[in-house]
Design a protein around this motif. Structure first.
Motif, PDB file in Angstrom:
ATOM      1  N   GLY A 129      -2.700 -59.986  73.783  1.00 48.26           N
ATOM      2  CA  GLY A 129      -2.211 -61.237  72.826  1.00 48.26           C
ATOM      3  C   GLY A 129      -0.472 -61.478  72.866  1.00 48.26           C
ATOM      4  O   GLY A 129       0.354 -61.488  73.714  1.00 48.26           O
ATOM      5  N   SER A 130       0.013 -61.335  71.483  1.00 46.82           N
ATOM      6  CA  SER A 130       1.762 -61.937  71.986  1.00 46.82           C
ATOM      7  C   SER A 130       2.004 -60.111  71.956  1.00 46.82           C
ATOM      8  O   SER A 130       3.149 -60.648  71.445  1.00 46.82           O
ATOM      9  N   VAL A 131       1.649 -59.457  72.591  1.00 45.55           N
ATOM     10  CA  VAL A 131       2.571 -58.383  72.509  1.00 45.55           C
ATOM     11  C   VAL A 131       2.466 -57.939  73.508  1.00 45.55           C
ATOM     12  O   VAL A 131       1.176 -57.719  74.409  1.00 45.55           O
ATOM     13  N   VAL A 132       3.804 -56.558  73.881  1.00 45.02           N
ATOM     14  CA  VAL A 132       3.962 -56.249  75.142  1.00 45.02           C
ATOM     15  C   VAL A 132       3.666 -54.600  74.864  1.00 45.02           C
ATOM     16  O   VAL A 132       4.774 -54.607  74.082  1.00 45.02           O
ATOM     17  N   ALA A 133       2.430 -54.359  75.521  1.00 45.51           N
ATOM     18  CA  ALA A 133       3.310 -52.524  76.086  1.00 45.51           C
ATOM     19  C   ALA A 133       3.940 -52.139  76.650  1.00 45.51           C
ATOM     20  O   ALA A 133       3.330 -53.203  78.041  1.00 45.51           O
ATOM     21  N   VAL A 134       4.926 -51.278  76.761  1.00 43.89           N
ATOM     22  CA  VAL A 134       5.732 -50.756  77.524  1.00 43.89           C
ATOM     23  C   VAL A 134       5.160 -48.666  77.821  1.00 43.89           C
ATOM     24  O   VAL A 134       6.084 -48.509  76.461  1.00 43.89           O
ATOM     25  N   ARG A 135       4.572 -48.172  78.830  1.00 39.47           N
ATOM     26  CA  ARG A 135       5.092 -46.487  78.787  1.00 39.47           C
ATOM     27  C   ARG A 135       5.534 -45.996  80.130  1.00 39.47           C
ATOM     28  O   ARG A 135       5.500 -47.033  81.347  1.00 39.47           O
ATOM     29  N   ASP A 136       5.690 -44.795  79.767  1.00 36.62           N
ATOM     30  CA  ASP A 136       5.986 -44.530  81.369  1.00 36.62           C
ATOM     31  C   ASP A 136       4.417 -43.565  81.815  1.00 36.62           C
ATOM     32  O   ASP A 136       3.970 -42.936  81.714  1.00 36.62           O
ATOM     33  N   SER A 137       4.303 -44.496  82.918  1.00 38.33           N
ATOM     34  CA  SER A 137       3.232 -44.097  83.805  1.00 38.33           C
ATOM     35  C   SER A 137       2.835 -42.505  83.592  1.00 38.33           C
ATOM     36  O   SER A 137       1.914 -42.340  84.249  1.00 38.33           O
ATOM     37  N   LYS A 138       4.267 -41.294  84.300  1.00 33.90           N
ATOM     38  CA  LYS A 138       4.069 -39.939  84.090  1.00 33.90           C
ATOM     39  C   LYS A 138       3.404 -39.421  83.520  1.00 33.90           C
ATOM     40  O   LYS A 138       2.846 -38.754  83.370  1.00 33.90           O
ATOM     41  N   ASN A 139       3.555 -39.958  82.062  1.00 31.91           N
ATOM     42  CA  ASN A 139       3.363 -39.072  80.534  1.00 31.91           C
ATOM     43  C   ASN A 139       3.195 -40.853  79.748  1.00 31.91           C
ATOM     44  O   ASN A 139       4.113 -40.652  78.848  1.00 31.91           O
ATOM     45  N   PRO A 140       1.720 -41.029  80.120  1.00 27.99           N
ATOM     46  CA  PRO A 140       1.203 -42.189  78.965  1.00 27.99           C
ATOM     47  C   PRO A 140       1.015 -41.426  77.893  1.00 27.99           C
ATOM     48  O   PRO A 140       0.807 -42.885  76.757  1.00 27.99           O
ATOM     49  N   ALA A 141       0.989 -40.531  77.225  1.00 28.77           N
ATOM     50  CA  ALA A 141       0.886 -39.737  76.573  1.00 28.77           C
ATOM     51  C   ALA A 141       1.973 -39.530  75.496  1.00 28.77           C
ATOM     52  O   ALA A 141       1.875 -39.479  74.314  1.00 28.77           O
ATOM     53  N   ALA A 142       2.795 -40.162  76.023  1.00 28.80           N
ATOM     54  CA  ALA A 142       4.335 -39.637  75.204  1.00 28.80           C
ATOM     55  C   ALA A 142       4.795 -40.996  74.467  1.00 28.80           C
ATOM     56  O   ALA A 142       5.896 -40.357  73.451  1.00 28.80           O
ATOM     57  N   GLY A 143       4.312 -41.522  74.786  1.00 26.84           N
ATOM     58  CA  GLY A 143       4.518 -42.450  73.128  1.00 26.84           C
ATOM     59  C   GLY A 143       4.751 -44.289  74.484  1.00 26.84           C
ATOM     60  O   GLY A 143       4.615 -44.587  75.228  1.00 26.84           O
ATOM     61  N   THR A 144       3.935 -45.151  73.551  1.00 30.41           N
ATOM     62  CA  THR A 144       4.486 -46.623  73.905  1.00 30.41           C
ATOM     63  C   THR A 144       5.281 -47.960  73.049  1.00 30.41           C
ATOM     64  O   THR A 144       5.564 -47.543  71.726  1.00 30.41           O
TER      65      THR A 144
END
Length: 68
Positions: free
Chosen positions: A39-54
């Motif tokens: 929606g009105s939010v974009v999430a960005v994460r590290d693909s090597k470690n997606p559980a590390a945070g967003t």
């Protein structure tokens, strides 16, 4: 009044994550970033470690960032 979309109301696992076309896929130090639109939010994460945070950004701010 329209309810604001926040990351606390979005199931991150259900988002369609996309790997950046600028990500490097070679070597153990590969720089891989994934983004997902919610929606009105974009999430960005590290693909090597997606559980590390967003990191999350308002879509308008993210658009301004990538245009510069």
């Amino acid at each position: 009044m329209k309810e604001a979309i926040t990351m606390s109301t979005v199931d991150l696992r259900a988002l369609g994550w996309r790997t950046s076309s600028r990500s490097s896929a070679s070597g153990s130090n590969a720089n891989c970033v994934e983004i997902a639109f919610a929606g009105s939010v974009v999430a960005v994460r590290d693909s090597k470690n997606p559980a590390a945070g967003t990191l999350t950004f308002p879509a308008a701010a993210f658009t301004a960032l990538v245009r510069h």
